[in-house]
Scaffold this motif. Structure first.
Motif, PDB file in Angstrom:
ATOM      1  N   GLY B 139       0.798  -1.218   0.000  1.00  0.00           N
ATOM      2  CA  GLY B 139       0.000   0.000   0.000  1.00  0.00           C
ATOM      3  C   GLY B 139       0.831   1.269   0.000  1.00  0.00           C
ATOM      4  O   GLY B 139       0.364   2.332   0.371  1.00  0.00           O
ATOM      5  N   ALA B 189       2.380   5.932  12.682  1.00  0.00           N
ATOM      6  CA  ALA B 189       1.089   5.330  12.371  1.00  0.00           C
ATOM      7  C   ALA B 189       1.176   4.506  11.099  1.00  0.00           C
ATOM      8  O   ALA B 189       0.583   3.435  10.992  1.00  0.00           O
ATOM      9  CB  ALA B 189       0.034   6.422  12.221  1.00  0.00           C
ATOM     10  N   ARG B 190       1.939   4.999  10.154  1.00  0.00           N
ATOM     11  CA  ARG B 190       2.077   4.264   8.915  1.00  0.00           C
ATOM     12  C   ARG B 190       2.804   2.938   9.131  1.00  0.00           C
ATOM     13  O   ARG B 190       2.414   1.902   8.597  1.00  0.00           O
ATOM     14  CB  ARG B 190       2.833   5.084   7.874  1.00  0.00           C
ATOM     15  CG  ARG B 190       2.653   4.437   6.535  1.00  0.00           C
ATOM     16  CD  ARG B 190       3.767   4.552   5.535  1.00  0.00           C
ATOM     17  NE  ARG B 190       4.692   5.618   5.627  1.00  0.00           N
ATOM     18  CZ  ARG B 190       4.623   6.708   4.886  1.00  0.00           C
ATOM     19  NH1 ARG B 190       3.608   6.904   4.091  1.00  0.00           N
ATOM     20  NH2 ARG B 190       5.568   7.582   4.958  1.00  0.00           N
ATOM     21  N   GLN B 193       0.573   0.521  10.657  1.00  0.00           N
ATOM     22  CA  GLN B 193      -0.327   0.004   9.642  1.00  0.00           C
ATOM     23  C   GLN B 193       0.335  -1.111   8.838  1.00  0.00           C
ATOM     24  O   GLN B 193      -0.279  -2.132   8.537  1.00  0.00           O
ATOM     25  CB  GLN B 193      -0.752   1.160   8.710  1.00  0.00           C
ATOM     26  CG  GLN B 193      -1.817   0.792   7.705  1.00  0.00           C
ATOM     27  CD  GLN B 193      -3.094   0.330   8.391  1.00  0.00           C
ATOM     28  OE1 GLN B 193      -3.530   0.936   9.372  1.00  0.00           O
ATOM     29  NE2 GLN B 193      -3.664  -0.763   7.902  1.00  0.00           N
ATOM     30  N   HIS B 196       0.217  -4.238  10.841  1.00  0.00           N
ATOM     31  CA  HIS B 196      -1.132  -4.821  10.717  1.00  0.00           C
ATOM     32  C   HIS B 196      -1.257  -5.591   9.412  1.00  0.00           C
ATOM     33  O   HIS B 196      -1.759  -6.707   9.375  1.00  0.00           O
ATOM     34  CB  HIS B 196      -2.195  -3.711  10.713  1.00  0.00           C
ATOM     35  CG  HIS B 196      -2.564  -3.241  12.082  1.00  0.00           C
ATOM     36  ND1 HIS B 196      -3.129  -4.068  13.020  1.00  0.00           N
ATOM     37  CD2 HIS B 196      -2.451  -2.022  12.662  1.00  0.00           C
ATOM     38  CE1 HIS B 196      -3.334  -3.377  14.122  1.00  0.00           C
ATOM     39  NE2 HIS B 196      -2.931  -2.137  13.933  1.00  0.00           N
ATOM     40  N   ARG B 199       0.536  -8.881   9.357  1.00  0.00           N
ATOM     41  CA  ARG B 199      -0.130  -9.932  10.103  1.00  0.00           C
ATOM     42  C   ARG B 199      -1.346 -10.450   9.342  1.00  0.00           C
ATOM     43  O   ARG B 199      -1.647 -11.647   9.378  1.00  0.00           O
ATOM     44  CB  ARG B 199      -0.553  -9.460  11.476  1.00  0.00           C
ATOM     45  CG  ARG B 199      -0.824 -10.669  12.370  1.00  0.00           C
ATOM     46  CD  ARG B 199      -1.344 -10.293  13.685  1.00  0.00           C
ATOM     47  NE  ARG B 199      -2.582  -9.544  13.536  1.00  0.00           N
ATOM     48  CZ  ARG B 199      -3.307  -9.173  14.561  1.00  0.00           C
ATOM     49  NH1 ARG B 199      -2.918  -9.443  15.775  1.00  0.00           N
ATOM     50  NH2 ARG B 199      -4.423  -8.499  14.358  1.00  0.00           N
ATOM     51  N   GLU B 217      -1.247  -1.893  21.152  1.00  0.00           N
ATOM     52  CA  GLU B 217      -2.150  -1.781  20.017  1.00  0.00           C
ATOM     53  C   GLU B 217      -1.957  -2.917  19.010  1.00  0.00           C
ATOM     54  O   GLU B 217      -2.923  -3.479  18.503  1.00  0.00           O
ATOM     55  CB  GLU B 217      -1.938  -0.438  19.314  1.00  0.00           C
ATOM     56  CG  GLU B 217      -2.956  -0.182  18.219  1.00  0.00           C
ATOM     57  CD  GLU B 217      -2.558   0.977  17.336  1.00  0.00           C
ATOM     58  OE1 GLU B 217      -1.965   1.937  17.864  1.00  0.00           O
ATOM     59  OE2 GLU B 217      -2.818   0.908  16.131  1.00  0.00           O
ATOM     60  N   VAL B 218      -0.702  -3.254  18.721  1.00  0.00           N
ATOM     61  CA  VAL B 218      -0.491  -4.197  17.615  1.00  0.00           C
ATOM     62  C   VAL B 218      -0.154  -5.621  18.042  1.00  0.00           C
ATOM     63  O   VAL B 218      -0.323  -6.550  17.263  1.00  0.00           O
ATOM     64  CB  VAL B 218       0.632  -3.726  16.643  1.00  0.00           C
ATOM     65  CG1 VAL B 218       0.246  -2.452  15.959  1.00  0.00           C
ATOM     66  CG2 VAL B 218       1.959  -3.608  17.363  1.00  0.00           C
ATOM     67  N   ALA B 219       0.320  -5.813  19.300  1.00  0.00           N
ATOM     68  CA  ALA B 219       0.856  -7.129  19.644  1.00  0.00           C
ATOM     69  C   ALA B 219      -0.247  -8.114  20.007  1.00  0.00           C
ATOM     70  O   ALA B 219      -1.264  -7.747  20.591  1.00  0.00           O
ATOM     71  CB  ALA B 219       1.845  -7.008  20.791  1.00  0.00           C
ATOM     72  N   ASP B 220      -0.054  -9.396  19.662  1.00  0.00           N
ATOM     73  CA  ASP B 220      -0.915 -10.464  20.154  1.00  0.00           C
ATOM     74  C   ASP B 220      -0.425 -10.933  21.509  1.00  0.00           C
ATOM     75  O   ASP B 220      -1.201 -11.203  22.407  1.00  0.00           O
ATOM     76  CB  ASP B 220      -0.908 -11.638  19.175  1.00  0.00           C
ATOM     77  CG  ASP B 220      -1.434 -11.229  17.821  1.00  0.00           C
ATOM     78  OD1 ASP B 220      -2.552 -10.696  17.785  1.00  0.00           O
ATOM     79  OD2 ASP B 220      -0.720 -11.408  16.823  1.00  0.00           O
ATOM     80  N   VAL B 268      -6.788 -12.135  17.857  1.00  0.00           N
ATOM     81  CA  VAL B 268      -8.012 -11.593  17.272  1.00  0.00           C
ATOM     82  C   VAL B 268      -7.592 -10.629  16.173  1.00  0.00           C
ATOM     83  O   VAL B 268      -6.817  -9.721  16.392  1.00  0.00           O
ATOM     84  CB  VAL B 268      -8.828 -10.838  18.343  1.00  0.00           C
ATOM     85  CG1 VAL B 268     -10.140 -10.356  17.733  1.00  0.00           C
ATOM     86  CG2 VAL B 268      -9.066 -11.745  19.528  1.00  0.00           C
ATOM     87  N   SER B 270      -7.900  -7.645  13.894  1.00  0.00           N
ATOM     88  CA  SER B 270      -8.595  -6.365  14.063  1.00  0.00           C
ATOM     89  C   SER B 270      -9.468  -6.081  12.854  1.00  0.00           C
ATOM     90  O   SER B 270      -9.174  -6.499  11.761  1.00  0.00           O
ATOM     91  CB  SER B 270      -7.578  -5.238  14.235  1.00  0.00           C
ATOM     92  OG  SER B 270      -6.742  -5.190  13.109  1.00  0.00           O
TER      93      SER B 270
END
Lengths: 349, 270
Positions: B139, B189-190, B193, B196, B199, B217-220, B268, B270
């Protein structure tokens, strides 16, 4: 888990920056040979206005011949400076190579040097090979013992100069004492009004070959990467030591060919040929827009840089200036070129 | 999830630098498809731990496994061959080279046949095209010019190039060492992203970070490193940032952390 972060708009950050000065800066950044090209063209116009003999075919031909020794050596110097190194021993290796060629080829029948009477082709190959070995010694010391190139080549400058004198004495071997093949690089022929020297064509061919190699091979890319940031290159999986060593060996090869060209251009093999050639080759590289910090520069830039030095020397002489102002002009050019490089390096998109 | 074997694991890893102990018997496990954050105080051995798997250091003792195979990497090149790509804190990009050249640095695409094998001639056309495709996949295909020198890019863009390189070649694991430490809010933030996105493509990621909100925010799962060892593994849903900091600094004991730790959860999406 949900993302609470807004996805930033990715496209706008990659938009091009506008404004005339940043545009010039980023254009020069992308094409570093544009500034020496501009200087060369302006200088030629100005010198023609000062003395119209400057632009005559005979003078232009002469200038290409005046460029050939420093121009060929500057190819080797460019490769080394691109790796953020420097070679102060270029001239000493070149002298060692040409003295070896000349001494191997002569016989006592035509010369008062003992000589070895080798065939010219073998003597030339041996002289080129000894230059490769000499370059390899530089590379080995720099890579294996992690010594600064400046110090290593400052040392080998003395060592190779001394070796030339120890093995070959200070005896100049004249062209007529040697077979014609030894001075073949100095032969000339006419193309229209121009007198073209064979060595100049060989030099131009080498510029083309090495410009292509730098641009289009993995080895070329790795030279830039090693000069740019050796740690990043190493982490990217590049064997930086091997790249550096190979660059000094290839530089030796170029210096060896330059030795042969020099015998042709000067018409003899002398230990005292071109005493300022080390610094002259660095001057050509720097004026040509190659960064002394490594990782940035082009072969075409170096060729332009070598031509600029000769054009200034020749043009100022024709305009009636003597040696001192000519040397001064070259000094100003070097500082201006480095200042420009510093400015260009500050570019940020 | 709990029955799946780890894609990457280390047991009893020890690494000393002279008198300094970087790792003192550290363990680590990374499961398929998860983002594992590694947190810890300065000197806890986070970077040393992941550098064993990136090939920048070899551990003195201990065992490492990747996809069920025992491994020991002596160079970053060997780790890359095993499918592990690392985005180092220093990025390891070459500023004067362009984006395509950087993506393929050290593993250039060579022309087929004699020119490629003997002269190592680059297939620049293919490098450009595939580099463009990789950026598109992430992206960030809006980069105007793939032949733009990396030094003309902003910090976030350079980070994106480094992450793109890892994503393009990492077949098993991607390791990110402090990817947002030098970045502003927008640029961070990028990068988050991008994590994310990785993953979602099923790529396991190890993320080293100091930034607790980002980690949560991002880790499992969150691997807490303390004094050269794994002190605990927690999840954002069972623990909060205060717990994490308490374990990190030693205010909360390992036992207390372990009691609080529930069964390993399925991540989970997102």
């Amino acid at each position: 888990m949900t993302s609470t972060t807004a996805t930033p708009d990715l496209s706008e950050e990659f938009a091009e920056k506008s404004g005339i000065i940043p545009k010039i800066q980023s254009t020069l950044h992308k094409y570093p040979y544009l500034s020496p090209l501009f200087v060369l063209i302006v200088a030629m116009i100005v010198f023609t206005m000062l003395n119209e003999r400057f632009i005559l075919a005979t003078n232009l031909s002469l200038m290409t011949q005046q460029t050939v020794i420093v121009g060929t050596l500057a190819i080797a110097q460019t490769l080394i400076i691109l790796t953020a190194g420097i070679d102060l021993s270029i001239g000493a290796i070149m002298v060692f190579g040409q003295m070896m060629m000349a001494n191997l080829v002569v016989t006592s029948e035509v010369s008062n040097v003992a000589g070895y009477g080798w065939p010219a082709a073998l003597a030339i190959v041996a002289g080129v090979l000894i230059a490769v070995v000499a370059g390899g010694v530089n590379g080995f010391l720099i890579v294996r013992f992690e010594l600064p190139p400046f110090i290593v080549t400052l040392g080998t400058l003395s060592i190779f100069t001394a070796l030339s004198l120890i093995f070959f004495k200070a005896r100049t071997i004249q062209g007529p004492e040697m077979p014609d093949a030894m001075t073949w690089m100095g032969t000339t022929f006419k193309i229209g009004p121009f007198t073209v020297m064979t060595g100049v064509l060989v030099m131009l061919a080498m510029y083309g070959i090495f410009a292509y190699i730098l641009r289009n091979t993995a080895w070329g890319t790795h030279i830039y990467a090693v000069g740019d940031d050796p740690d990043a290159a190493e982490l990217s999986g590049i064997n930086t030591g091997r790249v550096l060593f190979s660059v000094y060996c290839v530089a030796g090869l170029i210096i060896g060919i330059a030795a042969w060209i020099t015998i042709g251009r000067v018409g003899s093999a002398s230990p005292n040929v071109a005493p300022n050639i080390n610094l002259d080759s660095i001057t050509a590289v720097v004026i040509g827009g190659t960064s002394l910090f490594g990782g940035r520069g082009t072969m075409i830039g170096t060729l332009l840089g070598a031509l600029i030095v000769v054009v200034f020397q020749n043009g100022l002489a024709l305009a009636g200036y003597d040696q001192a102002p000519r040397v001064l002009a070259v000094g100003v050019l070097v500082i201006a070129a480095v200042a420009l490089d510093q400015w260009i390096r500050k570019v940020q998109g | 999830m709990s029955t799946m074997p780890a894609i990457l694991s280390g047991r009893g890893l020890v690494k000393r630098f002279g008198k300094v102990v970087g790792l003192n018997g550290a363990d680590i496990d990374l499961f398929p498809g998860e983002v594992l954050a590694v947190i810890g105080d300065n000197g806890a051995g986070k970077s040393t731990l992941i550098k064993c798997f990136s090939g920048a250091h070899a551990p003195d003792t201990g065992t490492m496994e990747v996809a069920g195979q025992d491994v020991l990497f002596r160079s970053t090149h060997e780790a890359r061959l095993a499918g592990i790509e690392t985005v180092f804190q220093t990025l390891a990009v070459s500023p004067a080279l362009d984006i395509a050249e950087n993506l393929y640095l050290g593993r250039e695409i060579l022309k087929e046949g004699f020119l490629g094998t003997a002269f190592r001639m680059l297939d620049r056309k293919r490098m450009r095209a595939e580099a463009g495709q990789h950026l598109q996949d992430l992206g960030i295909g809006t980069i105007q010019n793939i032949s733009q020198a990396v030094e003309t890019l902003s910090g976030g863009q350079r980070q994106a190039v480094a992450v793109a390189r890892a994503a393009a070649f990492g077949s098993k694991v991607i390791i990110l060492d402090e990817p947002t430490a030098a970045l502003g809010v927008r640029e961070s933030a990028r990068v988050l992203q991008l994590i994310h996105d990785l993953r979602e493509r099923g790529m396991p990621v190890i993320l080293i970070s100091h930034n607790m909100p980002q980690v949560f925010e991002v880790a499992d799962r969150i691997h807490v490193q303390r004094l050269g060892k794994r002190a605990a593994v927690i999840t954002p849903s069972t623990h909060n940032m205060n717990d994490a900091v308490a374990i990190m600094t030693g205010a909360l004991t390992v036992e207390e952390a372990d009691q609080a730790l529930g069964p390993v959860r399925t991540p989970v999406v997102s």
